[in-house]
Design a protein around this motif. Structure first.
Motif, PDB file in Angstrom:
ATOM      1  N   HIS A  54       0.785  -1.244   0.000  1.00  0.00           N
ATOM      2  CA  HIS A  54       0.000   0.000   0.000  1.00  0.00           C
ATOM      3  C   HIS A  54       0.814   1.290   0.000  1.00  0.00           C
ATOM      4  N   CYS A  55       2.073   1.228   0.338  1.00  0.00           N
ATOM      5  CA  CYS A  55       2.811   2.479   0.547  1.00  0.00           C
ATOM      6  C   CYS A  55       4.034   2.645  -0.361  1.00  0.00           C
ATOM      7  N   ALA A  56       4.643   1.511  -0.743  1.00  0.00           N
ATOM      8  CA  ALA A  56       5.948   1.580  -1.410  1.00  0.00           C
ATOM      9  C   ALA A  56       5.891   2.304  -2.756  1.00  0.00           C
ATOM     10  N   CYS A  58       4.643   5.034  -3.325  1.00  0.00           N
ATOM     11  CA  CYS A  58       4.803   6.476  -3.116  1.00  0.00           C
ATOM     12  C   CYS A  58       5.888   6.863  -2.117  1.00  0.00           C
ATOM     13  N   HIS A  59       6.334   5.892  -1.311  1.00  0.00           N
ATOM     14  CA  HIS A  59       7.306   6.240  -0.264  1.00  0.00           C
ATOM     15  C   HIS A  59       8.522   5.325  -0.281  1.00  0.00           C
ATOM     16  N   ASN A  60       9.710   5.907  -0.222  1.00  0.00           N
ATOM     17  CA  ASN A  60      10.923   5.137   0.039  1.00  0.00           C
ATOM     18  C   ASN A  60      10.953   4.786   1.517  1.00  0.00           C
ATOM     19  N   HIS A  68       6.735   9.892  -4.433  1.00  0.00           N
ATOM     20  CA  HIS A  68       5.571  10.783  -4.604  1.00  0.00           C
ATOM     21  C   HIS A  68       5.315  11.516  -3.295  1.00  0.00           C
ATOM     22  N   GLY A  69       5.590  10.840  -2.208  1.00  0.00           N
ATOM     23  CA  GLY A  69       5.526  11.440  -0.873  1.00  0.00           C
ATOM     24  C   GLY A  69       6.919  11.386  -0.270  1.00  0.00           C
ATOM     25  N   PRO A  70       7.082  11.972   0.915  1.00  0.00           N
ATOM     26  CA  PRO A  70       8.417  12.021   1.542  1.00  0.00           C
ATOM     27  C   PRO A  70       8.977  10.631   1.838  1.00  0.00           C
ATOM     28  N   GLY A  74      13.708   6.582   9.056  1.00  0.00           N
ATOM     29  CA  GLY A  74      13.891   7.343  10.293  1.00  0.00           C
ATOM     30  C   GLY A  74      12.643   8.070  10.752  1.00  0.00           C
ATOM     31  N   LEU A  75      11.476   7.663  10.226  1.00  0.00           N
ATOM     32  CA  LEU A  75      10.208   8.359  10.517  1.00  0.00           C
ATOM     33  C   LEU A  75      10.031   8.681  12.002  1.00  0.00           C
ATOM     34  N   TYR A  76      10.202   7.672  12.844  1.00  0.00           N
ATOM     35  CA  TYR A  76       9.975   7.868  14.276  1.00  0.00           C
ATOM     36  C   TYR A  76      11.239   8.286  15.023  1.00  0.00           C
ATOM     37  N   ASP A  94      -3.422   8.737  11.588  1.00  0.00           N
ATOM     38  CA  ASP A  94      -4.338   9.695  10.980  1.00  0.00           C
ATOM     39  C   ASP A  94      -4.007   9.905   9.499  1.00  0.00           C
ATOM     40  N   ALA A  95      -2.712  10.037   9.182  1.00  0.00           N
ATOM     41  CA  ALA A  95      -2.318  10.222   7.772  1.00  0.00           C
ATOM     42  C   ALA A  95      -2.716   8.988   6.951  1.00  0.00           C
ATOM     43  N   ILE A  96      -2.510   7.790   7.521  1.00  0.00           N
ATOM     44  CA  ILE A  96      -2.834   6.563   6.785  1.00  0.00           C
ATOM     45  C   ILE A  96      -4.357   6.432   6.610  1.00  0.00           C
ATOM     46  N   ARG A  97      -5.093   6.627   7.688  1.00  0.00           N
ATOM     47  CA  ARG A  97      -6.555   6.443   7.622  1.00  0.00           C
ATOM     48  C   ARG A  97      -7.228   7.491   6.755  1.00  0.00           C
ATOM     49  N   LEU A 102      -1.810  15.412  -0.903  1.00  0.00           N
ATOM     50  CA  LEU A 102      -1.885  14.547  -2.086  1.00  0.00           C
ATOM     51  C   LEU A 102      -1.919  13.064  -1.734  1.00  0.00           C
ATOM     52  N   MET A 103      -1.775  12.734  -0.460  1.00  0.00           N
ATOM     53  CA  MET A 103      -1.812  11.323  -0.079  1.00  0.00           C
ATOM     54  C   MET A 103      -3.259  10.883   0.108  1.00  0.00           C
ATOM     55  N   PRO A 104      -3.645   9.801  -0.596  1.00  0.00           N
ATOM     56  CA  PRO A 104      -5.044   9.347  -0.481  1.00  0.00           C
ATOM     57  C   PRO A 104      -5.299   8.698   0.885  1.00  0.00           C
ATOM     58  N   ALA A 105      -6.554   8.723   1.332  1.00  0.00           N
ATOM     59  CA  ALA A 105      -6.943   8.000   2.553  1.00  0.00           C
ATOM     60  C   ALA A 105      -6.849   6.514   2.261  1.00  0.00           C
ATOM     61  N   LEU A 106      -6.196   5.768   3.163  1.00  0.00           N
ATOM     62  CA  LEU A 106      -5.988   4.344   2.910  1.00  0.00           C
ATOM     63  C   LEU A 106      -6.598   3.471   4.003  1.00  0.00           C
ATOM     64  N   GLY A 107      -7.364   4.102   4.894  1.00  0.00           N
ATOM     65  CA  GLY A 107      -7.960   3.369   6.009  1.00  0.00           C
ATOM     66  C   GLY A 107      -8.778   2.173   5.558  1.00  0.00           C
TER      67      GLY A 107
HETATM   68  C1  HEC Z   1      -0.455   7.799  -3.922  1.00  0.00           C
HETATM   69  C2  HEC Z   1       0.750   8.069  -3.179  1.00  0.00           C
HETATM   70  C3  HEC Z   1       0.806   7.715  -1.706  1.00  0.00           C
HETATM   71  C4  HEC Z   1       0.530   6.517  -1.096  1.00  0.00           C
HETATM   72  C5  HEC Z   1       0.024   5.228  -1.742  1.00  0.00           C
HETATM   73  C6  HEC Z   1       0.879   6.684   0.296  1.00  0.00           C
HETATM   74  N1  HEC Z   1       1.309   7.963   0.523  1.00  0.00           N
HETATM   75 FE1  HEC Z   1       1.940   8.722   2.295  1.00  0.00          FE
HETATM   76  N2  HEC Z   1       2.148  10.553   1.461  1.00  0.00           N
HETATM   77  C7  HEC Z   1       1.977  10.831   0.122  1.00  0.00           C
HETATM   78  C8  HEC Z   1       2.180  12.250  -0.080  1.00  0.00           C
HETATM   79  C9  HEC Z   1       2.066  12.983  -1.407  1.00  0.00           C
HETATM   80  C10 HEC Z   1       2.470  12.800   1.196  1.00  0.00           C
HETATM   81  C11 HEC Z   1       2.714  14.272   1.551  1.00  0.00           C
HETATM   82  C12 HEC Z   1       1.356  14.798   2.001  1.00  0.00           C
HETATM   83  C13 HEC Z   1       1.339  16.265   2.322  1.00  0.00           C
HETATM   84  O1  HEC Z   1       1.688  16.610   3.466  1.00  0.00           O
HETATM   85  O2  HEC Z   1       0.970  17.034   1.447  1.00  0.00           O
HETATM   86  C14 HEC Z   1       2.457  11.686   2.134  1.00  0.00           C
HETATM   87  C15 HEC Z   1       2.721  11.831   3.478  1.00  0.00           C
HETATM   88  C16 HEC Z   1       2.872  10.765   4.367  1.00  0.00           C
HETATM   89  C17 HEC Z   1       3.332  10.864   5.718  1.00  0.00           C
HETATM   90  C18 HEC Z   1       3.745  12.152   6.435  1.00  0.00           C
HETATM   91  C19 HEC Z   1       2.535  12.768   7.095  1.00  0.00           C
HETATM   92  C20 HEC Z   1       2.892  14.064   7.742  1.00  0.00           C
HETATM   93  O3  HEC Z   1       2.127  14.467   8.648  1.00  0.00           O
HETATM   94  O4  HEC Z   1       3.861  14.697   7.343  1.00  0.00           O
HETATM   95  C21 HEC Z   1       3.350   9.604   6.238  1.00  0.00           C
HETATM   96  C22 HEC Z   1       3.764   9.190   7.650  1.00  0.00           C
HETATM   97  C23 HEC Z   1       2.899   8.710   5.203  1.00  0.00           C
HETATM   98  N3  HEC Z   1       2.608   9.442   4.071  1.00  0.00           N
HETATM   99  C24 HEC Z   1       2.790   7.368   5.344  1.00  0.00           C
HETATM  100  C25 HEC Z   1       2.239   6.525   4.393  1.00  0.00           C
HETATM  101  C26 HEC Z   1       1.977   5.117   4.607  1.00  0.00           C
HETATM  102  C27 HEC Z   1       2.349   4.345   5.862  1.00  0.00           C
HETATM  103  C28 HEC Z   1       1.393   4.648   3.468  1.00  0.00           C
HETATM  104  C29 HEC Z   1       0.856   3.253   3.196  1.00  0.00           C
HETATM  105  C30 HEC Z   1      -0.229   2.828   4.057  1.00  0.00           C
HETATM  106  C31 HEC Z   1       1.300   5.761   2.525  1.00  0.00           C
HETATM  107  N4  HEC Z   1       1.811   6.885   3.126  1.00  0.00           N
HETATM  108  C32 HEC Z   1       0.789   5.669   1.243  1.00  0.00           C
HETATM  109  C33 HEC Z   1       1.653   9.945  -0.871  1.00  0.00           C
HETATM  110  C34 HEC Z   1       1.290   8.622  -0.671  1.00  0.00           C
END
Ligand code: HEC
Length: 125
Positions: A54-56, A58-60, A68-70, A74-76, A94-97, A102-107
């Motif tokens: 679900h996350c890889a 968009c996230h390293n 696509h996201g940060p 070292g998140l925590y 909260d961010a995940i749910r 630009l990050m979609p709700a994934l709850g």
């Molecule tokens: C479609 C791309 C996408 C997916 C899939 C995605 N993210 Fe994100 N995520 C983003 C983007 C873009 C941001 C930056 C959001 C912003 O602050 O504008 C972000 C931000 C975050 C943050 C930082 C929140 C903050 O308050 O700064 C966390 C933690 C995070 N994502 C975790 C996850 C996790 C865990 C998953 C899988 C369950 C996930 N993301 C799936 C795109 C994605």
């Protein structure tokens, strides 16, 4: 002749050193390394699977570089999330749910057990 060359060389050296300092400063204080995958507990390993699903995209996980996201390495270990919110389970959940910017709700994509495993994995980064 030599007098004309030396300063140029020195200033090149200075520039090279200065840019190294800037690059090093850009990386910030280095974080402790992530836990190697081979040492994950069963719960963390389950969370790794959830992350891969679900996350890889968009996230390293193994770097702080944005995809696509940060980058989430070292998140925590840092005090704050990229948004500036405190780095804790409540804010990450909260961010995940509910998504963020630009990050979609994934709850809806995972149940509570998968979310718990995912958080455990994120703590290893
Ligand atoms: C479609 C791309 C996408 C997916 C899939 C995605 N993210 Fe994100 N995520 C983003 C983007 C873009 C941001 C930056 C959001 C912003 O602050 O504008 C972000 C931000 C975050 C943050 C930082 C929140 C903050 O308050 O700064 C966390 C933690 C995070 N994502 C975790 C996850 C996790 C865990 C998953 C899988 C369950 C996930 N993301 C799936 C795109 C994605």
């Amino acid at each position: 002749m030599i007098g004309g060359r030396l300063p140029r060389r020195l200033s090149f050296l200075f520039l090279a050193l200065a840019s190294l300092v800037v690059i090093a400063a850009g990386c910030g204080p280095s974080l402790p390394p992530s836990k190697p995958l081979s040492q994950l507990t069963p719960l963390e390993a389950q969370g790794y699977q959830v992350f891969a699903t679900h996350c890889a995209e968009c996230h390293n996980a193994s770097s702080e570089k944005s995809l696509h996201g940060p980058g989430l390495q070292g998140l925590y270990k840092k005090k704050f999330l990229p948004s500036g919110a405190p780095a804790n389970d409540d804010r990450v959940t909260d961010a995940i749910r509910n998504g963020r910017g630009l990050m979609p709700a994934l709850g809806h994509t995972m149940d509570d057990a998968e979310l718990k495993a995912l958080l455990a994995y994120l703590h290893t980064l």
